[in-house]
Scaffold this active site. Structure first.
Site, mmCIF file in Angstrom:
data_model
loop_
_atom_site.group_PDB
_atom_site.id
_atom_site.type_symbol
_atom_site.label_atom_id
_atom_site.label_comp_id
_atom_site.label_asym_id
_atom_site.label_seq_id
_atom_site.Cartn_x
_atom_site.Cartn_y
_atom_site.Cartn_z
ATOM 1 N N THR A 96 -5.739 1.657 -20.551
ATOM 2 C CA THR A 96 -5.569 0.743 -19.425
ATOM 3 C C THR A 96 -6.921 0.510 -18.762
ATOM 4 O OG1 THR A 96 -5.199 2.481 -17.782
ATOM 5 C CG2 THR A 96 -3.252 1.697 -18.997
ATOM 6 N N ASN A 119 4.744 4.332 -9.897
ATOM 7 C CA ASN A 119 3.717 4.258 -10.935
ATOM 8 C C ASN A 119 2.299 4.195 -10.379
ATOM 9 O OD1 ASN A 119 2.600 3.391 -13.730
ATOM 10 N ND2 ASN A 119 2.057 1.667 -12.410
ATOM 11 N N TYR A 148 -7.383 15.679 -9.224
ATOM 12 C CA TYR A 148 -6.398 14.788 -9.844
ATOM 13 C C TYR A 148 -5.224 15.597 -10.391
ATOM 14 C CZ TYR A 148 -4.534 11.348 -13.211
ATOM 15 O OH TYR A 148 -3.728 10.500 -13.931
ATOM 16 N N ASP A 185 0.861 -1.182 0.000
ATOM 17 C CA ASP A 185 0.000 0.000 0.000
ATOM 18 C C ASP A 185 0.898 1.233 0.000
ATOM 19 O OD1 ASP A 185 -1.667 2.141 0.527
ATOM 20 O OD2 ASP A 185 -2.561 1.269 2.337
ATOM 21 N N VAL A 186 0.925 1.972 -1.100
ATOM 22 C CA VAL A 186 1.862 3.090 -1.232
ATOM 23 C C VAL A 186 1.575 4.220 -0.258
ATOM 24 C CG1 VAL A 186 2.375 2.607 -3.655
ATOM 25 C CG2 VAL A 186 0.526 4.209 -3.084
#
Length: 259
Positions: free
Chosen positions: A186, A86, A151, A58-59
């Site tokens: 993606t 990433n 974002y 978990d970043v």
């Protein structure tokens, strides 16, 4: 191929999409990689063989980073000398109506995750006096877009942190650069618009097609390797030409035909 021989890389968000393409490209060029993701990356690690291992990660959690760094050194046989930040999430929302929970998620994963990653790998890279950190921003880290204020804020933050960290770490031989993908096909981008979004996106790109993860991965190979040894603090757009134009761009001219 051996452009990344002796490179030991941690790649976050690597279980699928763009991260998985980067992992495949790195292993293809001789690197050993850790596939770090909250999603299951065991299948990809098995596909890539002895050069890859999966760690659930978990970043946004400092303790998870501490564990990852320790596990990665054991699995790679050496401290990481490449980090690819990433992992990221995408949420749309108007500035006056977006739920604060979505804002907090974007900040936690995109911005905090990137910062924690740099903080986690910096000590060992400084001791080694070499390393490459590659932060995934976005074309929204270069210019704004409606319904993406939050974002965009996180992606501008990544761009800024990249430059500051490059200045801090340059004397130790550690390089820090940011990559700014445009619309890439993606699961994350399809989740918000499906095939219709892909088709629309192709009409807004000078190259008249949406990008793929395989379009992005070679740039990461370059930035991870010694070929880019005099490159730090840079921002690299891989966007089909989107940031070469401005809001008056009319879209598909009809001359080439979008893919």
């Amino acid at each position: 191929m051996s452009r990344l021989k002796d490179k030991h890389a941690i790649i976050t968000g690597a279980a699928q999409g763009q991260g998985a393409a980067i992992a495949r490209a790195f292993v293809g060029e001789g690197a050993r990689v850790i596939i770090a993701d909250v999603a299951d990356g065991e299948a990809l690690a098995k596909e890539l063989g002895d050069a890859a291992a999966y760690c659930r990660h978990d970043v946004s959690d400092p303790a998870s980073w501490d564990q990852l760094i320790a596990d990665a050194e054991g699995l790679l046989g050496a401290p990481a000398n490449v980090l690819v930040n990433n992992a990221g999430v995408l949420r749309f929302g108007e500035v006056d109506t977006m739920p604060l929970d979505d804002l907090d998620l974007l900040i936690s994963v995109n911005m905090r995750g990137c910062f924690l990653g740099m903080r986690a790998v910096a000590p060992a890279m400084k001791r080694q006096r070499q390393g490459s950190i590659i932060n995934c921003s976005s074309v929204e880290g270069l210019a704004g877009m409606a319904s993406l204020t939050a974002y965009t804020g996180t992606k501008f933050a990544i761009r800024g942190m990249t430059k500051a960290a490059a200045v801090e770490l340059g004397a130790y031989g550690v390089r820090v650069n940011s990559v700014h993908p445009g619309m890439i096909d993606t699961g994350m981008t399809r989740e918000v618009g499906g095939e219709a979004a892909m088709q629309w996106g192709a009409t807004r790109v000078p190259l008249e097609r949406v990008g793929t993860p395989d379009d992005v991965a070679p740039l990461y190979v370059y930035l991870a390797g010694d070929e880019s040894g005099y490159t730090t603090g840079g921002e690299f757009a891989v966007d089909g030409g989107v940031t070469a134009t401005h809001s008056f761009y009319p879209g598909n001219s009809g001359q080439g035909g979008a893919a």
